[in-house]
Design an enzyme around this catalytic site. Structure first.
Site, PDB file in Angstrom:
ATOM      1  N   HIS A 129     -45.407  -9.059  70.747  1.00  0.00           N
ATOM      2  CA  HIS A 129     -46.322  -7.937  70.482  1.00  0.00           C
ATOM      3  C   HIS A 129     -45.603  -6.988  69.519  1.00  0.00           C
ATOM      4  O   HIS A 129     -44.516  -6.478  69.845  1.00  0.00           O
ATOM      5  CB  HIS A 129     -46.681  -7.216  71.787  1.00  0.00           C
ATOM      6  CG  HIS A 129     -47.504  -8.069  72.714  1.00  0.00           C
ATOM      7  ND1 HIS A 129     -47.242  -8.170  74.059  1.00  0.00           N
ATOM      8  CD2 HIS A 129     -48.579  -8.859  72.450  1.00  0.00           C
ATOM      9  CE1 HIS A 129     -48.138  -9.008  74.597  1.00  0.00           C
ATOM     10  NE2 HIS A 129     -48.955  -9.433  73.655  1.00  0.00           N
ATOM     11  N   GLU A 135     -43.779  -3.518  70.344  1.00  0.00           N
ATOM     12  CA  GLU A 135     -42.818  -3.440  71.448  1.00  0.00           C
ATOM     13  C   GLU A 135     -41.403  -3.505  70.878  1.00  0.00           C
ATOM     14  O   GLU A 135     -40.764  -4.553  70.820  1.00  0.00           O
ATOM     15  CB  GLU A 135     -43.135  -4.542  72.468  1.00  0.00           C
ATOM     16  CG  GLU A 135     -44.546  -4.319  73.022  1.00  0.00           C
ATOM     17  CD  GLU A 135     -45.029  -5.387  73.977  1.00  0.00           C
ATOM     18  OE1 GLU A 135     -46.188  -5.293  74.405  1.00  0.00           O
ATOM     19  OE2 GLU A 135     -44.247  -6.304  74.283  1.00  0.00           O
ATOM     20  N   HIS A 189     -40.363  -7.893  76.366  1.00  0.00           N
ATOM     21  CA  HIS A 189     -41.525  -7.045  76.041  1.00  0.00           C
ATOM     22  C   HIS A 189     -41.301  -5.627  76.545  1.00  0.00           C
ATOM     23  O   HIS A 189     -40.369  -5.365  77.308  1.00  0.00           O
ATOM     24  CB  HIS A 189     -42.784  -7.583  76.753  1.00  0.00           C
ATOM     25  CG  HIS A 189     -43.290  -8.876  76.219  1.00  0.00           C
ATOM     26  ND1 HIS A 189     -44.463  -8.976  75.519  1.00  0.00           N
ATOM     27  CD2 HIS A 189     -42.769 -10.125  76.289  1.00  0.00           C
ATOM     28  CE1 HIS A 189     -44.666 -10.242  75.174  1.00  0.00           C
ATOM     29  NE2 HIS A 189     -43.656 -10.961  75.622  1.00  0.00           N
ATOM     30  N   GLU A 221     -40.368  -7.438  81.113  1.00  0.00           N
ATOM     31  CA  GLU A 221     -40.896  -6.137  80.680  1.00  0.00           C
ATOM     32  C   GLU A 221     -39.800  -5.086  80.854  1.00  0.00           C
ATOM     33  O   GLU A 221     -39.267  -4.909  81.945  1.00  0.00           O
ATOM     34  CB  GLU A 221     -42.123  -5.752  81.520  1.00  0.00           C
ATOM     35  CG  GLU A 221     -43.280  -6.733  81.417  1.00  0.00           C
ATOM     36  CD  GLU A 221     -44.108  -6.566  80.136  1.00  0.00           C
ATOM     37  OE1 GLU A 221     -43.869  -5.594  79.389  1.00  0.00           O
ATOM     38  OE2 GLU A 221     -44.979  -7.422  79.902  1.00  0.00           O
TER      39      GLU A 221
END
Ligand code: ZN
Length: 335
Positions: free
Chosen positions: A57, A60, A151, A215
């Site tokens: 993404h 990010e 991420h 994450e």
């Protein structure tokens, strides 16, 4: 080949069709394979094949900055690289405009899903799959295959650092990896319950890698990240890269959540009864009506059941969130 060994700056400046290039360093070869994709191959045989991907993404940025600094230290010969290493910066055109993607969310395009789509992200997902396949297959057959897809999340979380463990089709979870993730500052693990089109599932399912979507806090722009919040994973990755070894530390505190339900946006008037400041993994009381639409509603079954990845700004038929329930670490089938 890369000015000041700043691969991120180089990649952002050459967001498509970078010229492939190989350079020999003392102890390893560095091969720029394409835009944002660089392989380090140590001259001595390596027992670990490690993929670090970031920026699947584009907005990010913290994981891209983290990986870039580690790579710079390798190229500067300040950090020994004892593993085969593939670095991937996923979506550079989106990164250049501070967007998650340009046309399609790339992390829904793996395991061949890109073949049904067109445009930049589809093409790039296909290339990334091929480069990972080539990387794992060209290494020693008995090398440990690892992939951490890094991420940051759109919203806050009760556990700012968490990992998604791809669906293993009844195989046991890796105690060694849970220990590594806990040592890396990861506070919670979400056990995926089905096949998906994420990058981590692709590496796990098709290449037998220990693979995770990791994450690492919340989205912020380039230069706005506080990398001191990532010192634990910076340390464990550097140790892994230099020693080709995982810490022999058992996970003790990490929270484990399993998916119990998937929420689906089933009509245009679908509503989630949460506010904008909702944090991932926030739990509810039993009986709370969490969602409603003209065709359905969802009532929380057990107190403590929690919601992750809520999102209703998407087309009807897509996933609006996952309902999860905590399970005891010791009850997990681990090997
Ligand atoms: Zn992401």
């Amino acid at each position: 080949m890369i000015k000041q060994h700043d691969f991120l700056a180089f990649s952002l400046a050459n967001p498509v069709n970078a010229q492939a290039h190989m350079q020999t360093y003392n102890g390893f070869e560095a091969a720029l394979l394409d835009t944002g994709v660089l392989k380090i191959e140590p001259k001595q045989e390596a027992s670990v094949s490690l993929v670090l991907s970031a920026g699947i993404h584009g907005n990010e940025t913290a994981p891209m900055e983290l990986v870039n600094q580690i790579l710079k230290d390798i190229l500067d010969q300040a950090l020994v690289c004892s593993v085969r290493l593939l670095i991937i910066f996923g979506n550079l055109p989106a990164a250049n405009v501070g967007q998650r993607f340009t046309e399609i969310n790339m992390n829904r395009l793996f395991s061949g899903a890109w073949k049904k789509e067109q445009g930049f992200e589809a093409e790039r997902a296909g290339y990334i799959e091929q480069s990972i396949a080539d990387f794992f297959e060209s290494g020693p057959a008995d090398a440990l295959r690892l992939h951490y897809d890094l991420h940051t999340a759109i919203r806050g979380s009760k556990y700012p650092k968490f990992a998604v463990y791809p669906f293993l089709h009844d195989e046991a979870y890796s105690a060694e990896q849970l220990g590594f993730l806990e040592a890396s500052g990861i506070q919670a693990i979400l056990l995926s319950h089905q096949s998906t089109t994420t990058l981590s599932y692709f590496s796990s399912n098709q290449h037998q890698a220990q693979s995770f979507t990791v994450e690492l806090g919340q989205v912020a722009g380039f230069g706005e990240n506080d990398l001191t919040k990532l010192t634990a994973i910076d340390r464990t990755l550097r140790h892994l890269i230099s020693a080709a070894d995982l810490p022999k530390q058992e996970a003790k505190q990490i929270k484990i959540f399993q998916v119990i339900d998937m929420l689906k946006k089933d009509s245009e008037d679908y509503q989630l009864n949460i506010d904008d400041s909702f944090e991932n993994f926030t739990g509810f009381e039993a009986g709370f009506t969490l969602s409603q639409s003209s065709v359905s509603n969802y009532v929380v079954q057990e107190s403590g059941d929690a919601l992750v990845f809520p999102n209703i700004k998407l087309p009807v038929g897509q996933r609006a969130g996952l309902m999860v329930r905590e399970v005891a670490l010791k009850e997990l089938n681990q090997v």
